[in-house]
Design a protein around this motif. Structure first.
Motif, PDB file in Angstrom:
ATOM      1  N   GLU A   1      -9.128   8.515   6.310  1.00  0.00           N
ATOM      2  CA  GLU A   1      -9.257   7.148   6.835  1.00  0.00           C
ATOM      3  C   GLU A   1      -8.378   6.158   6.075  1.00  0.00           C
ATOM      4  O   GLU A   1      -7.958   5.137   6.617  1.00  0.00           O
ATOM      5  N   ASP A   2      -8.081   6.465   4.800  1.00  0.00           N
ATOM      6  CA  ASP A   2      -7.174   5.605   4.040  1.00  0.00           C
ATOM      7  C   ASP A   2      -5.776   5.645   4.641  1.00  0.00           C
ATOM      8  O   ASP A   2      -5.131   4.610   4.823  1.00  0.00           O
ATOM      9  N   ALA A   3      -5.299   6.845   4.922  1.00  0.00           N
ATOM     10  CA  ALA A   3      -3.961   6.996   5.494  1.00  0.00           C
ATOM     11  C   ALA A   3      -3.875   6.319   6.861  1.00  0.00           C
ATOM     12  O   ALA A   3      -2.908   5.608   7.163  1.00  0.00           O
ATOM     13  N   ILE A   4      -4.888   6.526   7.688  1.00  0.00           N
ATOM     14  CA  ILE A   4      -4.892   5.941   9.032  1.00  0.00           C
ATOM     15  C   ILE A   4      -4.882   4.420   8.959  1.00  0.00           C
ATOM     16  O   ILE A   4      -4.115   3.748   9.664  1.00  0.00           O
ATOM     17  N   ALA A   5      -5.730   3.855   8.111  1.00  0.00           N
ATOM     18  CA  ALA A   5      -5.809   2.394   8.008  1.00  0.00           C
ATOM     19  C   ALA A   5      -4.490   1.801   7.570  1.00  0.00           C
ATOM     20  O   ALA A   5      -4.043   0.781   8.112  1.00  0.00           O
ATOM     21  N   ARG A   6      -3.835   2.404   6.608  1.00  0.00           N
ATOM     22  CA  ARG A   6      -2.567   1.869   6.104  1.00  0.00           C
ATOM     23  C   ARG A   6      -1.484   1.901   7.172  1.00  0.00           C
ATOM     24  O   ARG A   6      -0.757   0.926   7.377  1.00  0.00           O
ATOM     25  N   VAL A   7      -1.384   3.019   7.868  1.00  0.00           N
ATOM     26  CA  VAL A   7      -0.353   3.146   8.894  1.00  0.00           C
ATOM     27  C   VAL A   7      -0.607   2.188  10.049  1.00  0.00           C
ATOM     28  O   VAL A   7       0.323   1.546  10.566  1.00  0.00           O
ATOM     29  N   ARG A   8      -1.841   2.058  10.454  1.00  0.00           N
ATOM     30  CA  ARG A   8      -2.156   1.146  11.558  1.00  0.00           C
ATOM     31  C   ARG A   8      -1.834  -0.301  11.212  1.00  0.00           C
ATOM     32  O   ARG A   8      -1.495  -1.098  12.090  1.00  0.00           O
ATOM     33  N   GLN A   9      -1.930  -0.639   9.924  1.00  0.00           N
ATOM     34  CA  GLN A   9      -1.666  -2.010   9.493  1.00  0.00           C
ATOM     35  C   GLN A   9      -0.191  -2.238   9.142  1.00  0.00           C
ATOM     36  O   GLN A   9       0.162  -3.274   8.589  1.00  0.00           O
ATOM     37  N   GLY A  10       0.648  -1.261   9.457  1.00  0.00           N
ATOM     38  CA  GLY A  10       2.081  -1.456   9.272  1.00  0.00           C
ATOM     39  C   GLY A  10       2.639  -1.000   7.946  1.00  0.00           C
ATOM     40  O   GLY A  10       3.840  -1.170   7.689  1.00  0.00           O
ATOM     41  N   MET A  11       1.795  -0.431   7.091  1.00  0.00           N
ATOM     42  CA  MET A  11       2.270   0.078   5.813  1.00  0.00           C
ATOM     43  C   MET A  11       2.778   1.514   5.978  1.00  0.00           C
ATOM     44  O   MET A  11       2.520   2.161   6.997  1.00  0.00           O
ATOM     45  N   LYS A  12       3.483   1.994   4.971  1.00  0.00           N
ATOM     46  CA  LYS A  12       3.813   3.410   4.916  1.00  0.00           C
ATOM     47  C   LYS A  12       2.765   4.075   4.017  1.00  0.00           C
ATOM     48  O   LYS A  12       2.523   3.622   2.896  1.00  0.00           O
ATOM     49  N   ALA A  13       2.158   5.111   4.512  1.00  0.00           N
ATOM     50  CA  ALA A  13       1.200   5.863   3.707  1.00  0.00           C
ATOM     51  C   ALA A  13       1.976   6.879   2.885  1.00  0.00           C
ATOM     52  O   ALA A  13       2.611   7.775   3.431  1.00  0.00           O
ATOM     53  N   MET A  14       1.933   6.714   1.560  1.00  0.00           N
ATOM     54  CA  MET A  14       2.581   7.666   0.667  1.00  0.00           C
ATOM     55  C   MET A  14       1.531   8.673   0.200  1.00  0.00           C
ATOM     56  O   MET A  14       0.566   8.309  -0.481  1.00  0.00           O
ATOM     57  N   LEU A  15       1.716   9.916   0.570  1.00  0.00           N
ATOM     58  CA  LEU A  15       0.769  10.963   0.210  1.00  0.00           C
ATOM     59  C   LEU A  15       1.287  11.647  -1.048  1.00  0.00           C
ATOM     60  O   LEU A  15       2.377  12.211  -1.050  1.00  0.00           O
ATOM     61  N   ARG A  16       0.504  11.604  -2.117  1.00  0.00           N
ATOM     62  CA  ARG A  16       1.001  12.101  -3.398  1.00  0.00           C
ATOM     63  C   ARG A  16       0.436  13.478  -3.746  1.00  0.00           C
ATOM     64  O   ARG A  16      -0.728  13.786  -3.490  1.00  0.00           O
ATOM     65  N   TYR A  17       1.308  14.258  -4.335  1.00  0.00           N
ATOM     66  CA  TYR A  17       0.927  15.567  -4.842  1.00  0.00           C
ATOM     67  C   TYR A  17       1.636  15.733  -6.178  1.00  0.00           C
ATOM     68  O   TYR A  17       2.787  16.170  -6.253  1.00  0.00           O
ATOM     69  N   GLY A  18       0.957  15.284  -7.225  1.00  0.00           N
ATOM     70  CA  GLY A  18       1.526  15.374  -8.563  1.00  0.00           C
ATOM     71  C   GLY A  18       0.862  16.482  -9.343  1.00  0.00           C
ATOM     72  O   GLY A  18       0.358  17.448  -8.776  1.00  0.00           O
ATOM     73  N   SER A  19       0.869  16.344 -10.648  1.00  0.00           N
ATOM     74  CA  SER A  19       0.254  17.369 -11.483  1.00  0.00           C
ATOM     75  C   SER A  19      -1.265  17.327 -11.405  1.00  0.00           C
ATOM     76  O   SER A  19      -1.926  18.358 -11.520  1.00  0.00           O
ATOM     77  N   ALA A  20      -1.823  16.148 -11.226  1.00  0.00           N
ATOM     78  CA  ALA A  20      -3.277  16.024 -11.227  1.00  0.00           C
ATOM     79  C   ALA A  20      -3.836  15.308 -10.011  1.00  0.00           C
ATOM     80  O   ALA A  20      -5.043  15.288  -9.811  1.00  0.00           O
ATOM     81  N   TRP A  21      -2.985  14.695  -9.190  1.00  0.00           N
ATOM     82  CA  TRP A  21      -3.472  13.942  -8.020  1.00  0.00           C
ATOM     83  C   TRP A  21      -3.143  14.741  -6.766  1.00  0.00           C
ATOM     84  O   TRP A  21      -1.994  14.814  -6.344  1.00  0.00           O
ATOM     85  N   PHE A  22      -4.161  15.324  -6.163  1.00  0.00           N
ATOM     86  CA  PHE A  22      -3.976  16.190  -5.004  1.00  0.00           C
ATOM     87  C   PHE A  22      -4.483  15.464  -3.755  1.00  0.00           C
ATOM     88  O   PHE A  22      -5.568  15.744  -3.256  1.00  0.00           O
ATOM     89  N   ASP A  23      -3.685  14.545  -3.249  1.00  0.00           N
ATOM     90  CA  ASP A  23      -4.146  13.680  -2.160  1.00  0.00           C
ATOM     91  C   ASP A  23      -3.491  13.984  -0.814  1.00  0.00           C
ATOM     92  O   ASP A  23      -3.703  13.254   0.153  1.00  0.00           O
ATOM     93  N   VAL A  24      -2.688  15.043  -0.750  1.00  0.00           N
ATOM     94  CA  VAL A  24      -2.024  15.384   0.506  1.00  0.00           C
ATOM     95  C   VAL A  24      -3.008  16.033   1.479  1.00  0.00           C
ATOM     96  O   VAL A  24      -3.076  15.669   2.653  1.00  0.00           O
ATOM     97  N   ALA A  25      -3.770  17.003   1.005  1.00  0.00           N
ATOM     98  CA  ALA A  25      -4.622  17.817   1.883  1.00  0.00           C
ATOM     99  C   ALA A  25      -5.533  16.983   2.776  1.00  0.00           C
ATOM    100  O   ALA A  25      -5.631  17.228   3.987  1.00  0.00           O
ATOM    101  N   ALA A  26      -6.201  16.007   2.182  1.00  0.00           N
ATOM    102  CA  ALA A  26      -7.139  15.198   2.972  1.00  0.00           C
ATOM    103  C   ALA A  26      -6.422  14.274   3.943  1.00  0.00           C
ATOM    104  O   ALA A  26      -6.808  14.154   5.114  1.00  0.00           O
ATOM    105  N   GLN A  27      -5.341  13.647   3.468  1.00  0.00           N
ATOM    106  CA  GLN A  27      -4.701  12.608   4.285  1.00  0.00           C
ATOM    107  C   GLN A  27      -3.746  13.147   5.342  1.00  0.00           C
ATOM    108  O   GLN A  27      -3.505  12.481   6.361  1.00  0.00           O
ATOM    109  N   VAL A  28      -3.199  14.333   5.114  1.00  0.00           N
ATOM    110  CA  VAL A  28      -2.252  14.866   6.080  1.00  0.00           C
ATOM    111  C   VAL A  28      -2.926  15.181   7.411  1.00  0.00           C
ATOM    112  O   VAL A  28      -2.267  15.303   8.459  1.00  0.00           O
ATOM    113  N   LYS A  29      -4.243  15.235   7.404  1.00  0.00           N
ATOM    114  CA  LYS A  29      -4.981  15.447   8.655  1.00  0.00           C
ATOM    115  C   LYS A  29      -4.775  14.295   9.629  1.00  0.00           C
ATOM    116  O   LYS A  29      -5.021  14.452  10.829  1.00  0.00           O
TER     117      LYS A  29
END
Length: 596
Positions: free
Chosen positions: A238-266
């Motif tokens: 829902e974070d990714a969807i809200a940002r994109v709908r409001q005109g932002m670019k959703a940056m999905l991060r996959y670093g050493s400790a932040w694994f935020d792609v899996a949930a948001q890529v849906k």
């Protein structure tokens, strides 16, 4: 004739066959991110580092001095771009970061030197900009916005404001404003924050976002209205969807400790949102991750494993990124006029760079760097940044209380969440012994301390943390402690914590593990207490001793030193520690460690 006209003339002449190319790549499969096609039997002609011609037959551009590369059916992929990252998190300098990632297909990075800015201010940023300009790949710099990240809640080594932002916007190599972390300041119309954003708008550059709250109500809408154009702090679909709908670019991060792609890529794979508004990035990558697993190539493999088709995933780290920063005429696709940044790979599903071409030059092949990198000398003010008033003792790490011995008091405890930047605000009953509250191994309750290191005030703030899973008497210290980068120490006994702190002061900064009074893991960061100028593989080995030290202490967390580094980040909920006290980030106010 202007330089621009000369370049255009050269491109046209090569495309028409009136002049010869410097480099031609033949017989490749063109990954055309602009059209979403993979086109076989493609050739690319390059002159003056730029692409002049892309088509099936470039024989008309080949002369006696033209270097010809037979791609032998390999995919021709645009150079990979990291849309948001902090070099300092790699524990190495810009140059050594480039050495580690260029061989893997990264040809462009958008870096926010927020960490060094918190220590040295504008001159620290300029140091990074100057080094970035010397690299064989593209390294763009975002001017840090929130230094300190939360005024009044922490004490940085330096600060920046609208005046500094406006000056930086005139520098070559500055691409925009770094992540606007003071999101309450934005939705509350703080003048300083809005003036920094206004200066960026006036320069026609991009404002980076950082909305680290799960609240998608009016505060979120107020933040978006403030002008932030991207955000990497989302953790839910829902974070990714809200940002994109409001005109932002959703940056999905996959670093050493932040694994935020899996949930948001849906949002793309299941909710079917248009992928053009999404960008893949790393944010923070540990040196060990870079050397053993990779950089944007690692992100690409992960994104594909989470259901993205290869073309979409590649678009999210090439053309989408370039367009976001207004650079699509320069990079992000294989097309005439763009820099010749091309990666040759055998398999898109298991992306591994066979050859990397940047600015028309073959810079790496089969994992080996083929070009010399700049030699950078750092001034003394950069390598002398740890200022401690006196040698620390176990007494400095005592957590004292007025409550009666044998009684229990309620404690506010920082709760670690593995693989995520947010923490939990825990409330736990703790026992009082001899006027103090001690660590409790049985309950996974450790001490955490913040030691002021910029002004030698001698100030030490002590709190409690749960989630590191320590099972032995030990301590781990670091001078990487976002965002103000004081010295942070976590441990289960006060003597070990004192040894760790004194060792960091002695070596000029870094990360250290102490067990039974002895140092068992150490990596030195002489540059601002944040970075080493040794090669990334060397730093990774030293950092590996720290990670092994965590395991010796009992912690099995993924990249726990990255988790430790964020314990003082007072702009991400819920609970953090600063040099001024314990901070409830949901209220942006101080609370006591003990309710005594």
């Amino acid at each position: 004739m202007t330089p621009s006209t000369k370049l255009t003339t050269a491109l046209i002449d090569v495309a028409m066959g009136r002049a010869h190319a410097d480099l031609v790549i033949q017989n490749g499969k063109w990954v055309s991110v602009q059209s979403g096609e993979i086109i076989p039997n493609t050739s690319i002609a390059v002159v003056q580092g730029r692409i002049a011609f892309v088509g099936h037959d470039a024989s008309h551009t080949i002369g006696k001095k033209t270097k010809v590369i037979d791609a032998r059916g390999k995919y021709l992929v645009p150079g990979l771009l990291d849309g948001h990252m902090h070099v300092e998190s790699g524990m190495v300098t810009v140059t050594e970061f480039v050495r580690a990632v260029a061989v893997r297909g990264t040809t462009g990075m958008f870096i926010d030197p927020h960490e060094i800015a918190n220590i040295f201010g504008l001159k620290g940023v300029k140091l990074m900009v100057d080094e970035a300009q010397k690299q064989p790949i593209h390294v763009w710099v975002q001017m840090p916005s929130c230094v300190p990240s939360a005024p009044g809640l922490e004490t940085p080594g330096s600060s920046v404001g609208p005046k500094e932002v406006a000056e930086a916007m005139t520098w070559k190599g500055i691409i925009g404003l770094g992540e606007m972390m003071n999101f309450p300041g934005v939705f509350m119309s703080d003048k300083k924050m809005l003036d920094e954003m206004s200066a960026t708008h006036a320069a026609g550059k991009v404002i980076g976002g950082h909305y680290a709250s799960p609240d998608l109500g009016l505060p979120f809408h107020g933040y978006v209205a403030g002008g932030a154009e991207d955000d990497h702090e989302g953790t839910r679909v829902e974070d990714a969807i809200a940002r994109v709908r409001q005109g932002m670019k959703a940056m999905l991060r996959y670093g050493s400790a932040w694994f935020d792609v899996a949930a948001q890529v849906k949002a793309i794979t299941e909710k079917k949102l248009d992928s053009r508004r999404f960008i893949l990035c790393t944010d923070d990558s540990h040196a060990e991750t870079l050397t053993s697993e990779g950089h944007m190539d690692r992100v690409l493999r992960h994104a594909i494993s989470e259901g993205l088709n290869p073309m979409t995933a590649i678009q999210m780290m090439t053309i989408n990124t370039a367009e976001h920063f207004g650079l699509s005429k320069e990079m992000g696709m294989i097309a005439p006029g763009r820099w010749a940044d091309v990666v040759l790979v055998d398999d898109l599903m298991n992306f591994k760079a066979e050859m990397v071409i940047a600015r028309g030059q073959v810079i790496a092949e089969k994992g080996e760097l083929l070009v010399k990198l700049p030699v950078v000398k750092y001034p003394k003010w950069v390598t002398n940044s740890i200022h401690i008033k006196r040698k620390l003792t176990a007494a400095d790490f005592a957590l004292r209380t007025r409550a009666a011995d044998g009684s229990e008091v309620e404690a506010h405890v920082i709760g670690v969440i593995e693989n995520q930047a947010p923490t939990r605000h825990l409330r736990m009953k703790v026992k009082v012994e001899d006027g103090e509250v001690k660590a409790d191994l049985r309950r996974d309750l450790a001490k955490i301390a913040l030691v002021e290191r910029h002004r030698a005030t001698g100030n030490v703030v002590v709190g409690l943390v749960k989630g590191f899973e320590f099972t032995r008497k030990c301590a781990i210290g670091s001078t990487v402690a976002h965002d103000s980068h004081h010295m942070i120490v976590v441990g289960t006994d006060e003597e070990s914590m004192a040894v760790a702190a004194n060792e960091l002061a002695k070596c000029g900064g870094g990360q250290v593990v102490v067990m039974d009074g002895k140092v068992v893991g150490l990596v030195e960061f002489p540059i601002a207490g944040l970075m080493s100028n040794e090669r990334a593989d060397v730093v990774a080995k030293k950092a590996g001793t720290v990670l092994e030290g965590f395991k010796m202490c009992g912690s099995e967390l993924n990249n726990p030193n990255m988790q430790l580094s964020l314990m003082a980040l007072v702009v991400i909920p819920e609970l953090r520690i600063s040099d001024k006290g314990l901070v409830d980030v949901t209220r942006f106010d101080f609370i006591p460690v003990l309710e005594d």
